[in-house]
Design an enzyme around this catalytic site. Structure first.
Site, PDB file in Angstrom:
ATOM      1  N   VAL A 151     -44.598 -23.842  26.135  1.00  0.00           N
ATOM      2  CA  VAL A 151     -43.238 -24.979  25.292  1.00  0.00           C
ATOM      3  C   VAL A 151     -43.011 -25.189  25.919  1.00  0.00           C
ATOM      4  O   VAL A 151     -42.470 -24.766  27.175  1.00  0.00           O
ATOM      5  CB  VAL A 151     -42.718 -23.337  24.496  1.00  0.00           C
ATOM      6  CG1 VAL A 151     -40.987 -24.052  23.346  1.00  0.00           C
ATOM      7  CG2 VAL A 151     -43.191 -22.700  23.465  1.00  0.00           C
ATOM      8  N   SER A 152     -42.494 -26.512  26.099  1.00  0.00           N
ATOM      9  CA  SER A 152     -42.942 -27.173  27.450  1.00  0.00           C
ATOM     10  C   SER A 152     -41.062 -27.404  27.260  1.00  0.00           C
ATOM     11  O   SER A 152     -39.765 -27.066  26.612  1.00  0.00           O
ATOM     12  CB  SER A 152     -42.545 -28.995  26.274  1.00  0.00           C
ATOM     13  OG  SER A 152     -44.096 -29.376  26.721  1.00  0.00           O
ATOM     14  N   ALA A 153     -40.652 -27.724  28.844  1.00  0.00           N
ATOM     15  CA  ALA A 153     -39.348 -28.106  28.669  1.00  0.00           C
ATOM     16  C   ALA A 153     -38.873 -28.424  27.970  1.00  0.00           C
ATOM     17  O   ALA A 153     -39.247 -29.477  27.881  1.00  0.00           O
ATOM     18  CB  ALA A 153     -39.223 -27.828  30.048  1.00  0.00           C
TER      19      ALA A 153
ATOM     20  N   PHE B 124     -48.363 -31.155  32.000  1.00  0.00           N
ATOM     21  CA  PHE B 124     -48.418 -30.541  30.634  1.00  0.00           C
ATOM     22  C   PHE B 124     -49.978 -29.648  31.031  1.00  0.00           C
ATOM     23  O   PHE B 124     -51.051 -30.113  31.092  1.00  0.00           O
ATOM     24  CB  PHE B 124     -48.981 -31.448  29.509  1.00  0.00           C
ATOM     25  CG  PHE B 124     -47.689 -31.828  28.677  1.00  0.00           C
ATOM     26  CD1 PHE B 124     -47.715 -30.954  27.993  1.00  0.00           C
ATOM     27  CD2 PHE B 124     -47.288 -32.626  29.309  1.00  0.00           C
ATOM     28  CE1 PHE B 124     -46.461 -31.537  26.644  1.00  0.00           C
ATOM     29  CE2 PHE B 124     -46.083 -33.055  28.781  1.00  0.00           C
ATOM     30  CZ  PHE B 124     -45.424 -32.942  27.450  1.00  0.00           C
TER      31      PHE B 124
ATOM     32  N   ARG C 283     -33.148 -22.184  20.102  1.00  0.00           N
ATOM     33  CA  ARG C 283     -34.640 -22.624  20.611  1.00  0.00           C
ATOM     34  C   ARG C 283     -34.975 -20.735  21.006  1.00  0.00           C
ATOM     35  O   ARG C 283     -36.724 -20.456  21.083  1.00  0.00           O
ATOM     36  CB  ARG C 283     -34.237 -23.134  21.998  1.00  0.00           C
ATOM     37  CG  ARG C 283     -35.712 -23.434  22.902  1.00  0.00           C
ATOM     38  CD  ARG C 283     -35.655 -23.650  24.097  1.00  0.00           C
ATOM     39  NE  ARG C 283     -36.602 -23.296  25.619  1.00  0.00           N
ATOM     40  CZ  ARG C 283     -37.046 -24.650  25.175  1.00  0.00           C
ATOM     41  NH1 ARG C 283     -38.113 -25.556  24.785  1.00  0.00           N
ATOM     42  NH2 ARG C 283     -38.628 -24.599  26.672  1.00  0.00           N
TER      43      ARG C 283
END
Length: 394
Positions: A62-64, A206, A29
């Site tokens: 970038v989402s969790a 979001f 990541r």
């Protein structure tokens, strides 16, 4: 990061399947988020913002890991399948590529050429050249890779464009952070004969979609102060002038007797009020401009509602000797007492009938379907679709 997501009680943990866990462990990541240090990159519950607009608002992130793992689980892709990701970043597409394997196909699309260029470079640099990256308005889907077994939308959507349904295989899955009455839920749908039926729904947040299907909120400022803003996604008041000076009227307080523990999920309470209480909206308050006429627990988000010239919002208070808080209502307007009772009644209904339950079944029908043919409890009509909600009965 993965061990934290595996802990009992983590929201979305039920979706952490072995294939998704393997993908999370394999894809590096931090290499997909050069803007962040490793501690930020691997925080299980925090997104990383990657681009701002001219007003310094965030337009890409970038989402969790928690929400990415959850949405992957909601979609349930399998080896050899075709998957479309709406909203690019690189990392999530790499996770999908690991799950579907070398015989599967992954397409990721974004309207912003800066975002797709970034995603293309990061995917290539980390061995995921096979992911197709497309720059386009995602409202039209991507015909080149269709039909898709699953479509995963990683941007907040107010509606579901027809292309997303049309480009699914029969029985395909759509996972979308859908916004209804200012509340966003990551909803997993299964398609059948052009109708989407929900299989799961989890609270989330979001960055909103850009492009053809962008949908701005309607903002209403009750007269008497500039600091209070009522935000409506659908069905704003027909005559906002009825709210002129409403917050200058005496404030009515009513308490419901409904007690909630400090960490108890209230997502079904939010959804129940949004889908059963006409005039539901979200109130935000700027303390620097407000005169102190309202007293919300949070200035950034309060559940509220408007009916004619009346206005109310929910509050909580600590009860002496108890760890829980009690829900109450603050109301203003010519019939504030009656309106406060009406809002409080909905809270008590939720407590009696829906608390701890699965939430509503959500269906999405094409806009061409006549409303009188829909038998669900609540119908919210949008640009392309009717979204219906059916709450379980005891």
């Amino acid at each position: 990061m993965v061990e934290a997501l595996r802990r009992p009680g983590v929201v979305g943990g039920e979706f952490l399947s072995p294939p998704i866990e393997r993908a999370l462990r394999k894809v590096p990541r931090h290499l997909f988020i050069p803007e962040a240090d490793p501690e930020q990159a691997y925080d299980p519950f925090s997104p990383v913002m990657t681009k701002r607009d001219e007003e310094q608002g965030f337009v890409s992130s970038v989402s969790a890991p928690q929400i990415q793992a959850t949405m992957l689980g909601q979609a349930g892709p399998r080896p050899g399948q075709r998957v479309l990701e709406v909203g690019s970043g690189g990392y999530n597409a790499a996770l999908i590529a690991e799950v579907v394997g070398p015989d599967g196909e992954v397409t990721t699309v974004d309207i912003d050429p800066d975002i797709t260029a970034r995603a293309r470079g990061l995917l290539d640099a980390n061995g995921y050249e096979r992911v197709r990256v497309v720059t386009a308005d995602a409202a039209h889907g991507v015909e080149e890779g269709a039909p898709y077994d699953a479509i995963i939308v990683t941007a907040g959507a107010w509606d579901i464009p027809p292309a997303w349904v049309e480009q699914l295989t029969d029985g395909g899955r759509l996972v979308v952070p859908l916004r209804v009455h200012n509340l966003t839920r990551s909803i997993g749908f299964v398609e059948h004969d052009g109708v989407l039926r929900s299989t799961s729904a989890l609270i989330c947040g979001f960055v909103p979609m850009q492009g053809e299907d962008d949908h701005p909120e309607t903002l209403v400022r009750p007269g008497g102060t500039e600091g209070i803003v009522l935000r409506f996604d659908e069905e704003p008041p027909e005559d906002p002038r009825l709210l002129d000076d409403v917050v200058l009227t005496p404030r009515v307080e009513r308490w419901t007797g409904v007690m909630v523990a400090p960490r108890e999920p209230i997502d079904t309470l939010q959804s129940y009020l949004a889908t059963t209480l006409p005039g539901f909206c979200v109130m935000t308050v700027d303390p620097a401009l407000d005169t102190g006429s309202v007293a919300p627990n949070s200035t950034r988000f309060s559940m509220a509602a408007v009916e004619g010239g009346d206005f109310a919002y929910l509050v909580t208070r600590r009860v002496p000797g108890a760890a829980s808080v009690e829900y109450g209502v603050h109301a203003f307007g010519p019939t504030a007492v009656e309106f406060a009772e009406k809002v409080g009644l909905r809270v008590r209904e939720w407590d009696r009938d829906q608390r701890g339950g699965p939430g509503p079944e959500i269906r999405v029908y094409p806009i061409s379907v006549p409303v009188d043919r829909l038998s669900q409890d609540r119908v919210v009509t949008k640009r392309h679709t009717h979204v219906t909600f059916s709450w379980p009965t005891s």
